[in-house]
Design an enzyme around this catalytic site. Structure first.
Site, PDB file in Angstrom:
ATOM      1  N   GLN A 175       0.853  -1.189   0.000  1.00 33.10           N
ATOM      2  CA  GLN A 175       0.000   0.000   0.000  1.00 33.10           C
ATOM      3  C   GLN A 175       0.889   1.239   0.000  1.00 33.10           C
ATOM      4  OE1 GLN A 175      -2.312   1.836   3.420  1.00 33.10           O
ATOM      5  NE2 GLN A 175      -3.984   0.797   2.346  1.00 33.10           N
ATOM      6  N   TYR A 183      -6.105  10.498   4.248  1.00 34.80           N
ATOM      7  CA  TYR A 183      -4.912  10.467   3.402  1.00 34.80           C
ATOM      8  C   TYR A 183      -5.124  11.255   2.107  1.00 34.80           C
ATOM      9  CZ  TYR A 183      -3.156   7.078   6.722  1.00 34.80           C
ATOM     10  OH  TYR A 183      -2.723   6.477   7.873  1.00 34.80           O
ATOM     11  N   ARG A 202      -8.358  -6.905  11.910  1.00 41.75           N
ATOM     12  CA  ARG A 202      -7.950  -7.088  13.296  1.00 41.75           C
ATOM     13  C   ARG A 202      -8.085  -8.529  13.778  1.00 41.75           C
ATOM     14  NH1 ARG A 202     -10.446  -1.426  15.341  1.00 41.75           N
ATOM     15  NH2 ARG A 202     -11.644  -1.692  13.435  1.00 41.75           N
ATOM     16  N   CYS A 224     -11.047 -10.541  18.414  1.00 38.01           N
ATOM     17  CA  CYS A 224     -10.810  -9.102  18.569  1.00 38.01           C
ATOM     18  C   CYS A 224     -11.968  -8.538  19.376  1.00 38.01           C
ATOM     19  CB  CYS A 224     -10.746  -8.426  17.193  1.00 38.01           C
ATOM     20  SG  CYS A 224     -10.790  -6.621  17.265  1.00 38.01           S
ATOM     21  N   CYS A 231      -4.991  -0.991  19.112  1.00 38.66           N
ATOM     22  CA  CYS A 231      -4.107  -1.075  17.950  1.00 38.66           C
ATOM     23  C   CYS A 231      -3.965   0.268  17.241  1.00 38.66           C
ATOM     24  CB  CYS A 231      -4.616  -2.142  16.980  1.00 38.66           C
ATOM     25  SG  CYS A 231      -6.339  -1.957  16.488  1.00 38.66           S
ATOM     26  N   ALA A 248      -5.429 -12.383  33.006  1.00 40.74           N
ATOM     27  CA  ALA A 248      -4.003 -12.626  33.241  1.00 40.74           C
ATOM     28  C   ALA A 248      -3.755 -14.054  33.702  1.00 40.74           C
ATOM     29  CB  ALA A 248      -3.463 -11.631  34.263  1.00 40.74           C
ATOM     30  N   GLN A 297     -12.849  -9.657  36.047  1.00 41.59           N
ATOM     31  CA  GLN A 297     -13.545  -8.394  35.851  1.00 41.59           C
ATOM     32  C   GLN A 297     -14.271  -8.314  34.508  1.00 41.59           C
ATOM     33  OE1 GLN A 297     -13.759  -5.826  38.177  1.00 41.59           O
ATOM     34  NE2 GLN A 297     -12.806  -7.310  39.546  1.00 41.59           N
TER      35      GLN A 297
END
Length: 654
Positions: free
Chosen positions: A105, A181, A331, A354, A360, A405, A432
């Site tokens: 790209q 862009y 993603r 995702c 990201c 974790a 959580q």
């Protein structure tokens, strides 16, 4: 053996004359990992892992054709000089070695650039600055309008970049014409205000893109494939491309010899609308309706479509109906590099999802950092090494706590050959996350819960629920390794009256404890603000009191902007730069920075002032077990990305 449930998705195809092994495309996604614009081992490993993972076509990330003006981030890939060719040749060789095709790209950031990155004023078609874009979280600077000679020189730079891409072994190039862009800016009637040959009508606004195509063909040859990543539609207050303009642009590109279009749409507004959602709550297949319009309008070019979290059933349907010829998987490939192979062998439902957190994008655009991912701790870390070596000496590992974790530490340790037991005091793993899914637009987090449970089964981790382990019990069972993933303890500020029955922690409300009609939330961080939106939509009257001068300061910028706009629309009363002095029966006393006080009625007070690490067990075990680690919130309050990362790398250590 290929999964027969997705015959079209997994079938070979051809785009712009390039034969590919399946219809899955990895779109260009910036990583900000280059060294001075050069390909390095981190970038090489990043793409080689996705090629090995089974994707058909890789479009290598946004690459600058004109430094410094065209830079987006400070570690962007660059191809405006022959010195970069050797590195790109290493990259194409690595991708081709695993059976994937690749395009580069090529891009110029134009008015989307930042002067602190490029060292000078950004440039654009006109002196029209990029409006605040809530999808990327920042407003642009007023650019300097390019002269015709400068425009023509940039066109030449695109052509020269394409030739270098060809020399480096790329199978073709993609011209970046979306978002903020430069090529997209020329297409847009709100960014391009010119009245010369490059502006005015839609056809004139397309001249820049058409000249780039012609010059690439002259420089690299008409047989060198070109595709476009195109915003077919821009909506919103500053939207500059109507659907009719977009269809005309597609026709012009097709006539000019473009071999395919990756279809996107844009939204340019200074504020999110009522129905705008963060990525964590977006629907799947967002571009498919536009693809259908394009087909009805007679666009026959190969089209690449998709949007949001990849879902193979939706992809197969779009291919079957002919809306798209290829499906981009963005993603999803960041979080799970071998997802195409998992689709092919029927194990894709075990892939890490995702969750749409936006990490990201946020780190790159807000802090100019390397790319990171909440689900994939390897990406952006060092050399992007995905190796999980087997342990030379298998050990008995106890993991205490089943949040992100703990589960990640247990998963990796088990994959390495250790015997792992995970103890969780509640009835289920997830920690959580079970509370985080409650507020609006957090549905994608539920996918993470299912993933965590499935991974523990697949890796053979023994899970013991409804068991709160104490130090003496652990020591008595003589584990070789203990990983403490014991999470957080709510932090209660020393406010008079905080122990009254009407006061509870915000997590209690999210867990289902009833609250009154009028709710005061003390603390305007992410948890407080998201809970406020959730309660208001349930019919409660909510007031937020925050000591700082802004709300949710640590949130990802895109999600924060949308959340704050929703709070304003819902008429949530917000007191920033205020502190709570006292909680009384039926009211709260607050004071501003000058000490002026106000009494607010409240049936329920929710405390959302954060939490502190729960490391009591870790402290008791110090020096009493051979190996001891703390992960996630046990090290200090962490987000999902930090929790997963500490769990992953601890699993590699044991």
């Amino acid at each position: 053996m290929k999964n027969t449930a997705f015959p079209r998705l997994l079938s070979p195809g051809s785009i712009a004359g390039i034969p590919v092994r399946n219809r899955i495309v990895m779109p260009a996604m910036g990583t900000n990992m280059a060294d001075g614009g050069f390909v390095n081992d981190a970038i090489l490993n990043h793409y080689a892992e996705r090629a090995k993972g089974g994707v058909g076509l890789i479009i290598v990330e946004v690459t600058c054709v004109d430094t410094p003006l065209g830079l987006n981030t400070s570690r962007m890939l660059v191809i405006d000089d022959d010195k970069y060719i050797t590195g790109f040749r290493r990259l194409t060789d690595a991708i081709h070695a695993h059976g994937a095709k690749c395009m580069l790209q090529i891009s110029h950031t134009g008015r989307g650039a930042k002067s602190k990155i490029i060292g000078t004023q950004p440039v654009g078609p006109s002196e029209a600055k990029k409006p605040f874009d809530f999808l990327v979280g920042f407003e642009g600077e007023t650019p300097r309008a390019l002269s015709i000679q400068e425009i023509q020189r940039i066109e030449d730079k695109y052509a020269e970049a394409a030739l270098r891409a060809k020399q480096a072994g790329f199978d073709g190039v993609e011209v970046h014409a979306t978002g903020y862009y430069l090529v997209a800016q020329f297409f847009s009637k709100t960014a391009n205000l010119r009245t010369d040959e490059y502006g005015g009508s839609a056809r004139k606004r397309a001249r820049f893109a058409l000249n780039i195509i012609r010059k690439i063909q002259e420089k690299a040859g008409k047989d060198f494939p070109i595709i476009f990543k195109l915003s077919v539609l821009e909506i919103g207050q500053y939207g500059g491309v109507s659907i009719l303009d977009g269809l005309l642009n597609c026709r012009l590109l097709e006539q000019a010899g473009v071999g395919g279009i990756e279809v996107l749409a844009g939204a340019w507004s200074t504020r999110p609308g009522r129905f705008d959602r963060p990525d964590s709550g977006q629907a799947k297949g967002l571009t498919f309706p536009i693809l259908r319009i394009m087909r009805l309008a007679g666009i026959r070019l190969p089209l690449i479509g998709g949007g949001r979290t990849f879902e193979p059933h939706l992809a197969e349907r779009a291919l079957r109906h002919g809306w798209a010829d290829f499906i981009f998987m963005g993603r999803g490939l960041l979080t799970q590099p071998n997802l195409p192979c998992m689709i092919a062998d029927g194990t894709w439902q075990a892939a890490r999802p995702c969750i749409g957190c936006g990490e990201c994008i946020d780190g790159q655009l807000q802090r100019d950092e390397r790319i990171t991912c909440s689900g994939n701790p390897v990406i952006g870390n060092g050399g992007n090494d995905y190796a999980i070596p087997l342990a030379q000496h298998p050990k008995k590992v106890f993991v205490i706590g089943g949040g992100p974790a703990g589960v990640e530490a247990a998963r990796i340790a088990a994959m390495r050959g250790h015997t792992v037991t995970l103890f969780e005091k509640s009835e289920r793993v997830g920690g959580q996350i079970y509370l985080a899914v409650v507020p609006p637009y957090k549905g994608n987090l539920e996918l993470l819960l299912a993933y965590m449970e499935r991974q523990l089964i697949l890796t053979g981790v023994k899970v013991v629920l409804k068991t709160e382990m104490i130090a003496e019990q652990i020591i008595a069972q003589r584990p070789d390794v203990v990983v403490c993933a014991t999470g957080l303890t709510p932090a209660r500020p020393p406010i008079p009256g905080i122990d009254r029955p009407m006061v509870m922690d915000v997590t209690q409300a999210l867990a289902g404890t009833p609250v009154g009609k009028r709710v005061v939330i003390i603390g305007g961080g992410e948890a407080g603000c998201e809970t406020a939106q959730w309660l208001v939509e349930k019919g409660k009257k909510v007031i937020i009191v925050e000591m700082l001068d802004e709300l949710a300061a640590k949130m990802v910028a895109t999600s924060r902007t949308i959340l704050l706009a929703h709070l304003q629309r819902l008429r949530v009363k917000i007191y920033t730069s205020h502190r709570c002095l006292e909680i009384k029966d039926g009211s709260v006393i607050i004071a501003d920075a000058k000490g002026l006080t106000e009494e607010i009625r409240a049936d329920t007070v929710l405390v959302a002032t954060g939490a502190r690490k729960n490391d009591a067990l870790y402290t008791r075990l110090l020096g009493k077990v051979p190996e001891l680690y703390a992960v996630g919130d046990c090290l200090g309050p962490a987000n999902v990305r930090q929790a997963v990362s500490t769990g992953y790398y601890t699993g590699l250590k044991v």
